[in-house]
Scaffold this active site. Structure first.
Site, PDB file in Angstrom:
ATOM      1  N   HIS A  33     -33.282  28.212  33.853  1.00  0.00           N
ATOM      2  CA  HIS A  33     -33.602  29.633  34.010  1.00  0.00           C
ATOM      3  C   HIS A  33     -33.032  30.436  32.845  1.00  0.00           C
ATOM      4  O   HIS A  33     -33.746  31.249  32.230  1.00  0.00           O
ATOM      5  CB  HIS A  33     -33.015  30.138  35.330  1.00  0.00           C
ATOM      6  N   GLU A  34     -31.757  30.214  32.520  1.00  0.00           N
ATOM      7  CA  GLU A  34     -31.123  30.989  31.453  1.00  0.00           C
ATOM      8  C   GLU A  34     -31.701  30.628  30.080  1.00  0.00           C
ATOM      9  O   GLU A  34     -31.859  31.494  29.210  1.00  0.00           O
ATOM     10  CB  GLU A  34     -29.611  30.764  31.480  1.00  0.00           C
ATOM     11  N   HIS A  85     -34.819  32.643  29.387  1.00  0.00           N
ATOM     12  CA  HIS A  85     -34.617  33.990  28.862  1.00  0.00           C
ATOM     13  C   HIS A  85     -34.556  33.962  27.333  1.00  0.00           C
ATOM     14  O   HIS A  85     -35.105  34.833  26.655  1.00  0.00           O
ATOM     15  CB  HIS A  85     -33.316  34.583  29.400  1.00  0.00           C
ATOM     16  N   GLU A 141     -37.110  38.197  35.035  1.00  0.00           N
ATOM     17  CA  GLU A 141     -36.465  37.241  35.938  1.00  0.00           C
ATOM     18  C   GLU A 141     -37.490  36.277  36.543  1.00  0.00           C
ATOM     19  O   GLU A 141     -37.240  35.075  36.653  1.00  0.00           O
ATOM     20  CB  GLU A 141     -35.724  37.991  37.048  1.00  0.00           C
TER      21      GLU A 141
END
Length: 270
Positions: A143-144, A147, A201
């Site tokens: 997930h990170e 980004h 997100e």
């Protein structure tokens, strides 16, 4: 008045948007992330700022004796990151050559991040307090990393610049008082920045899910991760005032993506 000011801010901001074209920083992948992004600042500027910030974080943690204190935990994170990095080319081939780094900070915080350019940081608390499995760590890290791949920091800076520029133009053109300009700031934040944060997100959830599946980590772990996070939280702010989806909504969205990513996981495991 709030509706009028929000409209004014958005209209004025749109004039700033015409100064540059919108583009997408990544390929769509199997989950189909396909959104044009506002990028008013250069990637080089963001990378420079991020490198400085990351170096400062490392320096401060090292000075306090909190940097990479658990070698076993650090090696575990590096092994997981290597598998995930091996899949980033699906979304952007250049990312495979980024100078990726992985570090840990000894802290009770439930926190982890990946800065632009591939600078990974995990706080020990999120691993220890939630008793994370490798699959759940991969869910956070994927997930990170997403980004960073989508250059969300660059996009947020660009949108903030556009919003502030728009407010300045509106105040000048329409003669807004200081109080009205402050209200416009709030309206701009709620009307532009925060909803856009939730979009980012959601994209990071989608891309991260695909990355972990392609790397051979079970995507279902993303659901168990957020169930743990939900239990660990002491209540959540109203979703319309948060840049993060509520845990229940996030879990539902992740579940809806399973038909797309489970075949990738099964293929990687064969």
């Amino acid at each position: 008045m709030r509706k009028l000011l929000t409209t004014t801010v958005m209209a004025a901001s749109l004039s700033a948007l015409t100064l540059t074209g919108c583009s997408s920083t990544t390929n769509t992948g199997a989950v189909g992330v396909d959104r044009q992004q506002l990028l008013l600042v250069s990637n080089e500027q963001v990378l420079q700022l991020s490198a400085q910030s990351y170096a400062k974080t490392l320096q401060e943690a090292k000075a306090r004796g909190l940097l990479d204190t658990n070698r076993t935990q650090l090696n575990r994170l590096k092994n997981i990151s290597n598998r995930l990095i091996g899949q980033v080319g699906v979304y952007r081939p250049d990312a495979a050559k980024w100078p990726w780094e992985v570090h840990t900070i000894k802290s009770n915080q439930l926190n982890a991040f990946v800065m632009p350019g591939g600078k990974i940081m995990f706080y020990s608390g999120i691993i220890d307090r939630l008793n994370l499995t490798d699959d759940e760590i991969a869910a956070i890290m994927g997930h990170e990393m997403s980004h960073a791949l989508r250059e969300h920091s660059r996009e947020r800076i660009s949108r903030q610049y556009a919003t502030q520029t728009g407010i300045g133009v509106a105040a000048s053109i329409f003669g807004l008082s200081q109080g009205q300009a402050e209200l416009a700031n709030v309206a701009g934040d709620l009307g532009l920045s925060r909803p856009h944060g939730r979009t980012q997100e959601a994209e990071a959830d989608q891309i991260g899910l695909e990355l972990m599946a392609r790397a051979g980590y079970n995507p279902q772990a993303a659901i168990s991760l957020w169930q743990k996070m939900q239990r660990a939280s002491q209540g959540e702010p109203p979703q319309f005032l948060s840049t993060h989806p509520s845990s229940s909504n996030r879990i539902a969205q992740l579940q809806s993506l399973m038909p797309k990513v489970m075949p990738l996981y099964q293929k990687a495991r064969r």
